[in-house]
Scaffold this motif. Structure first.
Motif, mmCIF file in Angstrom:
data_model
loop_
_atom_site.group_PDB
_atom_site.id
_atom_site.type_symbol
_atom_site.label_atom_id
_atom_site.label_comp_id
_atom_site.label_asym_id
_atom_site.label_seq_id
_atom_site.Cartn_x
_atom_site.Cartn_y
_atom_site.Cartn_z
ATOM 1 N N PHE A 36 0.834 -1.202 0.000
ATOM 2 C CA PHE A 36 0.000 0.000 0.000
ATOM 3 C C PHE A 36 0.867 1.251 0.000
ATOM 4 O O PHE A 36 0.661 2.165 -0.790
ATOM 5 C CB PHE A 36 -0.929 -0.011 1.229
ATOM 6 N N ARG A 37 1.851 1.297 0.896
ATOM 7 C CA ARG A 37 2.717 2.480 1.034
ATOM 8 C C ARG A 37 3.517 2.725 -0.249
ATOM 9 O O ARG A 37 3.622 3.853 -0.717
ATOM 10 C CB ARG A 37 3.661 2.304 2.221
ATOM 11 N N LEU A 38 4.071 1.666 -0.838
ATOM 12 C CA LEU A 38 4.836 1.817 -2.068
ATOM 13 C C LEU A 38 3.934 2.276 -3.211
ATOM 14 O O LEU A 38 4.305 3.146 -4.007
ATOM 15 C CB LEU A 38 5.532 0.499 -2.433
ATOM 16 N N LEU A 39 2.738 1.729 -3.262
ATOM 17 C CA LEU A 39 1.787 2.141 -4.294
ATOM 18 C C LEU A 39 1.411 3.609 -4.117
ATOM 19 O O LEU A 39 1.354 4.361 -5.092
ATOM 20 C CB LEU A 39 0.549 1.247 -4.257
ATOM 21 N N GLN A 40 1.210 4.022 -2.887
ATOM 22 C CA GLN A 40 0.901 5.425 -2.612
ATOM 23 C C GLN A 40 2.045 6.318 -3.091
ATOM 24 O O GLN A 40 1.812 7.346 -3.727
ATOM 25 C CB GLN A 40 0.638 5.637 -1.123
ATOM 26 N N THR A 50 -8.281 8.060 -0.537
ATOM 27 C CA THR A 50 -8.553 7.964 -1.970
ATOM 28 C C THR A 50 -7.948 6.693 -2.536
ATOM 29 O O THR A 50 -8.585 6.009 -3.355
ATOM 30 C CB THR A 50 -8.014 9.201 -2.717
ATOM 31 N N LEU A 51 -6.743 6.351 -2.124
ATOM 32 C CA LEU A 51 -6.123 5.122 -2.613
ATOM 33 C C LEU A 51 -6.937 3.906 -2.193
ATOM 34 O O LEU A 51 -7.166 3.001 -3.009
ATOM 35 C CB LEU A 51 -4.680 5.008 -2.103
ATOM 36 N N ASN A 52 -7.400 3.872 -0.961
ATOM 37 C CA ASN A 52 -8.261 2.762 -0.513
ATOM 38 C C ASN A 52 -9.500 2.640 -1.382
ATOM 39 O O ASN A 52 -9.899 1.538 -1.759
ATOM 40 C CB ASN A 52 -8.671 2.947 0.946
ATOM 41 N N THR A 53 -10.111 3.773 -1.691
ATOM 42 C CA THR A 53 -11.317 3.772 -2.527
ATOM 43 C C THR A 53 -11.008 3.248 -3.916
ATOM 44 O O THR A 53 -11.740 2.414 -4.458
ATOM 45 C CB THR A 53 -11.912 5.193 -2.604
#
Length: 103
Positions: A36-40, A50-53
């Motif tokens: 998640f952090r790297l994708l963000q 927003t990323l979660n959504t």
């Protein structure tokens, strides 16, 4: 184009028009999973909410999965990215044409 095809295109474009949806997919185009952090960080400027959504929407659409190595595109998500691969070449040509106009 049939009505069914038109509806499908409309649904896909609606999903991809969501803020950061294309950037999330594009960040995963190399096929490697990302946390998640790297994708963000890869997307840049996206809030965790927003990323979660976007992740939820892309997973529900079958374009993204979460596995042992993090988030990655599904085979159909990879197929979409292959079809969008020409976008990179087009963007370079377009940017050059815009630079020429500015002179």
């Amino acid at each position: 184009m049939s009505l069914k095809e038109s509806v499908a295109i409309g649904q896909l474009l609606g999903l991809l028009e969501s803020r950061y949806a294309m950037r999330v997919l594009w960040a995963l185009r190399d096929g490697r999973g990302q946390t998640f952090r790297l994708l963000q960080d890869s997307v840049g400027g996206i809030t965790p909410n927003t990323l979660n959504t976007r992740i939820k929407e892309l997973r529900e659409a079958g374009l993204l999965v979460h596995g042992d190595e993090g988030y990655a595109v599904t085979p159909i998500g990879g197929d979409l990215l292959k079809r969008l691969n020409d976008l990179q070449a087009f963007a370079g040509k377009w940017a050059s044409s815009q630079a020429k106009k500015a002179k």
